[in-house]
Design an enzyme around this catalytic site. Structure first.
Site, PDB file in Angstrom:
ATOM      1  N   ASP A 156       0.968  -1.087  -0.019  1.00 39.25           N
ATOM      2  CA  ASP A 156       0.100  -0.030   0.032  1.00 39.25           C
ATOM      3  C   ASP A 156       0.840   1.155  -0.003  1.00 39.25           C
ATOM      4  OD1 ASP A 156      -2.274   1.373   0.449  1.00 39.25           O
ATOM      5  OD2 ASP A 156      -1.669   1.951   2.479  1.00 39.25           O
ATOM      6  N   THR A 179       0.273   4.849   0.719  1.00 34.82           N
ATOM      7  CA  THR A 179       0.106   5.694   1.750  1.00 34.82           C
ATOM      8  C   THR A 179       0.159   5.213   3.266  1.00 34.82           C
ATOM      9  OG1 THR A 179      -1.347   6.904   0.503  1.00 34.82           O
ATOM     10  CG2 THR A 179      -1.513   7.683   2.958  1.00 34.82           C
ATOM     11  N   ASP A 223      -1.366  -0.992   6.290  1.00 32.16           N
ATOM     12  CA  ASP A 223      -1.454  -0.352   7.402  1.00 32.16           C
ATOM     13  C   ASP A 223      -2.953   0.380   7.967  1.00 32.16           C
ATOM     14  OD1 ASP A 223      -1.427   1.969   6.050  1.00 32.16           O
ATOM     15  OD2 ASP A 223      -0.713   3.177   7.419  1.00 32.16           O
TER      16      ASP A 223
END
Length: 835
Positions: free
Chosen positions: A512, A514, A711
């Site tokens: 991922d 960001t 996250d």
């Protein structure tokens, strides 16, 4: 079963919460017995699952109280011949079958420190803890009630972290018992051997004392060796026989009892002859020695992780009424103020309220650089304060601390069974029957060839003993145990053995963007002033105009100005223009800050600055124009900055032959700009959160073994879909709960380290399985006497026992070599705050 319960008005089992019985075995001396025992317990009605940690000798039985009760399970174990300590606990969702008590709400989550001191919210289902009732000396213990921390007040706790696992000592007790049996058996075995034909080889020709024959002298001394010293083998073989099964202990017990019973028959009923008492005694003593060495090594594999629990001090300095009072750690409760002096260990988790210092968190995060701690920053129990002093408020104590939860998570992973273990268990069962068949075949062949019954019996017993598959039973769990513990010390937490094994096969890592590859927070990156304007003036006007805004881009500009030492005052007036930007009055001057449309609306000519702004946009940055009094002042740019270690993470993965992919919901231009900077192989952009899992599945359909690193909440479906889900340590609760691997240090470069470690563990497992299987299979012909016709060499049973034990010790030591592995890590410059 459900119909029967419904008829009597019981609640269906699916509607009743399950319970977990933790069983710590006191008389299981051999890992191969656990494979049969696990299957046997799984067949008990009402038992949903069985997880047996072979390295600690602890089993967790998940059961339905409406179908089978705790007392019935304990009685069944006792009737089967097992002495054990049992504790009834509530179940955990993180590792099915493992107990967990304590907080079950988000407020109680422990925090795992990262290198940037960002706390990690850790769900109770991921890092959990449990308490045990004190084990009684004999038989079973009474069930321990489930502790309700909330009801105890102050988030109470039951003892400090050192008492985290009271059942951990049974392994050491069993190892000591084996050593005691070996030493006493050895004292009785030495005279039996000296007065036997073996003694003549060493020049000992004396006759047995008291006028006894060798047969009667051997019977008197060897009998207690066989039945007391060899009882761990005989009793385990009897338990297996009652289950209509055979295991390694069956082989050893067969060798011991055949030698002893043959000798007894010769002594008592045949009037004398050649006997095997010295072989029975030596076989028992050397088997005890081998199993003691094996058990000592086996329980040593988990000691490194359990040693983490001893990092917490025994006492703490509590500040009450302005006075420091030193109290036992177990008396500290949530909300207490505690003082930490230079050189002290932080006793529990908390938040600094006064003072400032640097704290060494390397024992938790693996990061050697001390981290600055001041008011509002989290501290973790077990870490070491450096040269300053501070006071903090306790937020988690006892088994709720991050250290205790990390250790529990690691123990759960060590207890889980890797897929390779099922293969080893199956092979071990077949090898037992191969050994028994080989012994019988050797006996028959030598009898047909005209050799004496003593000779044939020697070959048969040696073949049976040397083929014991103990090393095969330990090949996988020892490597898994050491590997998981090593990962924990390196800041990589594997939730179970399957995750560790799956990580070794990963050939594609999906990131991922960001919060994983980037910091997840915009920052000021570029200042391009117009001719005649300084950078500081440009930034002063831009920050002044944006000061009241709560937009993340505006906050980044204001933070950038303060970082450069500018004083940012609120403007006299402020107005936000949706879709354009803002207009504000700063120091009596009207300032415009926004996009190209805003500048064109005000009739300003952009000139060469337009090209510069376009270039910034192509790099994934957000460019904003600043103007005042009809004059264009310049361009400021803001972007989500790439993590310092992200580029090195990609380089390490490429070096390991792993393909890298970025999966993000951002626009393609921004995503590709970040990918170019990092060197990522492939970009999948403009993906909605609900579609991320489908993208992972598409990669899997192409034959890729995928690890997903994320996250956020929107990453959870993708983490679950991937072959291995990896959560960055500072991620959300949902991400950490869903993932199979947690990177405590909040460092994406640890993904490469986790793959490296997993591959090394897989290598050790293959080496151990090959060594264990090949050694035993190849040794059978030699023990059966294949070299005797040509070289006159016949291996006696006692030496076969020693060689059999050697294979187990070698397998264990080979696994322990993983502790010497140093994972490849990038060299990262220390943050400015801690330089």
């Amino acid at each position: 079963m459900q119909d029967h319960q419904t008829h009597h008005g019981h609640t269906p089992p699916s509607a009743v919460p399950s319970r977990v019985l933790e069983v710590s075995f006191k008389n299981c001396y051999d890992a191969s017995e656990f494979a049969d025992l696990e299957g046997h317990l799984s067949q008990v009605p009402g038992v949903q699952s069985v997880h047996l940690d072979r390295t600690r000798g602890v089993a967790h039985l998940s059961y339905l109280p409406t179908v089978v009760t705790e007392s019935v399970l304990r009685a069944r174990l006792h009737a089967a011949g097992y002495a054990c300590a049992c504790t009834d606990c509530a179940p955990s969702t993180a590792q099915p079958g493992h107990p967990s008590v304590g907080h079950e709400t988000s407020e109680a989550h422990a925090t795992v420190p990262s290198t940037d001191s960002t706390p990690t919210a850790t769900p109770p289902s991921s890092m959990h803890s449990h308490h045990h009732a004190p084990a009684e000396q004999e038989g079973f213990t009474a069930a321990a009630p489930v502790l309700d921390h909330a009801a105890m007040g102050h988030g109470g706790h039951a003892g400090n972290a050192v008492n985290h696992d009271e059942h951990a000592g049974h392994g050491a007790e069993m190892a000591t018992d084996l050593l005691r049996r070996f030493l006493l058996s050895l004292l009785l075995t030495i005279p039996v051997v000296l007065f036997s034909p073996i003694g003549e080889i060493f020049g000992f020709t004396a006759m047995p004392p008291f006028g006894l024959s060798m047969a009667w002298f051997g019977l008197i001394l060897a009998t207690p060796v066989v039945w007391w010293g060899g009882w761990p083998f005989i009793s385990a073989a009897w338990r297996a026989l009652r289950r209509a099964e055979a295991n390694m202990m069956t082989l050893i017990a067969t060798g011991i009892l055949v030698s002893w019973l043959f000798s007894v028959v010769v002594t008592l009923f045949l009037g004398g002859g050649e006997v095997f008492f010295e072989a029975a005694a030596m076989l028992t003593s050397l088997s005890l020695l081998g199993h003691w060495l094996e058990m000592r090594s086996r329980f040593a594999t988990g000691r490194a992780v359990e040693a983490l629990l001893k990092l917490t001090p025994a006492t703490a300095r509590v500040v009450r009424a302005g006075q420091e009072t030193e109290v036992p750690l177990e008396q500290v409760v949530v909300g207490d103020e505690l003082a930490v002096r230079p050189g002290d260990r932080v006793p529990v988790d908390g938040e600094v309220i006064r003072g400032e210092s640097y704290v060494d968190e390397s024992m938790i995060t693996g990061e050697p650089i001390p981290v600055v701690k001041n008011a509002g920053v989290k501290v973790t129990g077990g870490t070491v304060n450096q040269n300053g002093a501070f006071t903090f408020r306790a937020t988690a104590v006892g088994s709720d601390t991050a250290l205790s939860r990390i250790v529990q998570l690691v123990q759960n992973a060590q207890a889980s069974k890797a897929p390779a273990q099922r293969l080893a268990d199956t092979a071990g069962k077949y090898l037992v029957f191969v050994a028994l068949g080989s012994g019988l075949l050797a006996f028959l062949v030598w009898m047909l060839l005209g050799e004496s019954i003593v000779f044939a019996l020697t070959a048969a017993v040696s073949a049976i003993v040397i083929a014991c598959p103990d090393a095969l039973a330990l090949a996988t769990p020892t490597a898994i145990t050491v590997g998981v513990g090593k990962g924990a010390r390196e800041g990589v937490l594997f939730k179970n053995a399957s995750a560790l094994e799956a990580m070794a096969s990963v050939n594609t890592v999906v990131f991922d963007k960001t919060g994983t590859l980037t910091a997840g927070k915009p920052a000021l990156t570029d200042l391009i002033p117009a001719e005649g304007v300084s950078e500081l003036d440009l930034l002063r006007w831009a920050a002044g105009a944006d000061q009241p805004s709560q937009h993340p881009l505006a906050e980044a500009i204001v933070a950038g100005a303060k970082h450069r030492g500018l004083e940012v005052r609120p403007p006299e007036s402020f107005d936000s223009i949706p879709g354009y930007g803002v207009v504000a009055t700063v120091d009596g001057q009207q300032v415009w800050l926004g996009n190209r449309k805003l500048m064109e609306r005000e009739g300003l000519t952009l000139g060469m600055l337009a090209e510069r702004a376009e270039g910034l946009s192509s790099d994934g940055k957000t460019a904003m124009y600043v103007a005042t009094k009809g004059q264009l002042l310049g361009v400021v740019a803001v972007a989500d900055t790439v993590r310092d270690t992200a580029r090195q993470a990609v380089q390490l993965l490429h070096a390991a032959g792993v393909q890298t992919v970025m999966l993000t919901g951002d626009n393609r231009r921004t995503a590709e700009a970040v990918a170019r900077e990092l060197g990522i192989d492939r970009v999948i952009a403009d993906v909605l959160p609900e579609d991320k899992a489908a993208q992972i599945a598409a990669l899997q359909q192409q034959g890729r073994n995928v690890a997903m690193v994320g996250d956020g909440v929107n990453d959870a479906p993708a983490l679950a879909q991937a072959d291995v889900g990896v959560a960055i340590g500072a991620g959300t609760d949902v991400a950490v709960e869903t993932a199979d691997v947690i990177l405590v240090r909040n460092n994406p470069a640890d993904v490469a380290g986790s793959i490296d470690l997993a591959r090394r563990v897989r290598g050790k497992i293959k080496q151990n399985l090959f060594w264990a299987a090949a050694y035993n299979v190849l040794a059978i012909p030699f023990a059966a006497g294949v070299l005797y016709p040509s070289y006159g060499i016949l291996l006696r049973p006692e030496w076969a026992a020693l060689l059999m034990s050697a294979s187990t010790v070698i397998v264990t030591v080979n696994a322990l070599l993983l502790n010497r592995v140093r994972l490849k890590r990038p060299v990262v410059a220390p943050p400015a705050a801690t330089a």
